[in-house]
Motif scaffolding. Structure first.
Motif: not given
Length: 307
Positions: A222-229
């Protein structure tokens, strides 16, 4: 008012269509059986979700395990996004009864079939549909679409393109010689505010696609998805703005907003698996694709869409 009413029809008609048919076509299969690779065939009108039974260990459950009430609600929200994409492309030139029929049909059949292909464990494109050697059927990986770049946005976008092509451009979009007349939005303030609201909403849309955050692995994804978005949206917005793609060749705040949204949409597919530096490149590519596609559709194909 026309667009607002269409959005209401998307939500209302879409909810009924997804309840009656869509959810079953997307994920439905009989207990201990597999559906076919094209379309689901069970749990129409949530008929099985409402049943009470016990799992193999004797624990009581409500409905089919993994396809409970929460699953329907989340999947309906994604369905509503795909459906409402069309409203802007046919603004002010589509009869409301026809649009009502479209909203119901897309939610009840078209979108759910695409969902089944990619997100159902039985779908022919699914990364979860494993062959005997433990790999997905298609290219050994399947179609990786974490949050619906293809399933949600491309499905809605293609429906919007076809709708705009069939209905034709609004009056005044092209002059007598076929040259495009610029039709700017009436309020850049509302455009920017809407962009930030959508950007904020994408933090629920993209990271939320992981469906869980209660474990260390889930929290990391979830954290990675937020950062990459975030990085994809930022790079796409900058490229669209600094590239000076506006008709006047100068700074165009609306074009910058379009770029941000293009970056968010593009990152829906791989947000959970790409590296941060790759997200920046994905956003830049999304801005280029957006600008190029807009030029082809509007100037070459003469399909007029409202800005």
């Amino acid at each position: 008012m026309n667009v607002l009413l269409k959005n209401i029809l998307d939500v209302c008609a879409g909810a009924i269509g997804f309840y009656l048919f869509g959810y079953a076509f997307a994920f439905g299969h009989r207990p201990n059986e597999r559906s076919n690779a094209f379309i689901g065939d069970w749990n129409f009108a949530l008929s099985y979700t409402t049943e009470v039974g016990r799992d193999d260990s004797g624990v009581r459950f409500d409905g089919l395990p993994g396809q409970g009430w929460h699953s329907w609600l989340f999947q309906w929200a994604l369905c509503a996004v795909a459906t409402c994409i069309v409203s802007g492309a046919v603004a002010e030139r589509c009869a409301l009864p026809a649009y009502l029929a479209y909203a119901f049909f897309l939610s009840a059949f078209v979108y759910p079939v695409v969902v089944h292909w990619v997100w159902s464990p039985q779908g022919w494109l699914s990364a979860f549909n494993m062959s005997r050697d433990g790999y997905a059927l298609i290219l050994r990986t399947g179609a990786i679409d974490f949050a619906g770049a293809g399933v949600v946005h491309m499905t809605g976008g293609m429906a919007a393109l076809m709708g705009a092509w069939v209905i034709g451009p609004r009056i005044g979009r092209f002059d007598a010689s076929g040259k495009v007349n610029e039709m700017r939005g009436h309020s850049a303030t509302l455009v920017v505010m809407g962009t930030f609201l959508l950007w904020f909403g994408f933090y629920g849309f993209i990271p939320g696609a992981n469906l869980t955050i209660g474990t260390k692995v889930g929290a990391t994804i979830v954290s990675r998805a937020a950062v990459t978005a975030t990085l994809s949206a930022a790079s796409a917005g900058l490229l669209a703005l600094l590239g000076r793609f506006g008709a006047s060749g100068g700074w165009d705040v609306v074009r910058g907003c379009h770029g941000c949204l293009a970056g968010l949409v593009a990152m829906c597919a791989g947000a959970a698996v790409v590296e941060p530096w790759a997200a920046i490149l994905c956003g830049a590519g999304a801005a280029g694709v957006f600008v190029g596609a807009e030029y082809v559709v509007l100037h070459k194909m003469k399909i007029g869409e409202p800005k």
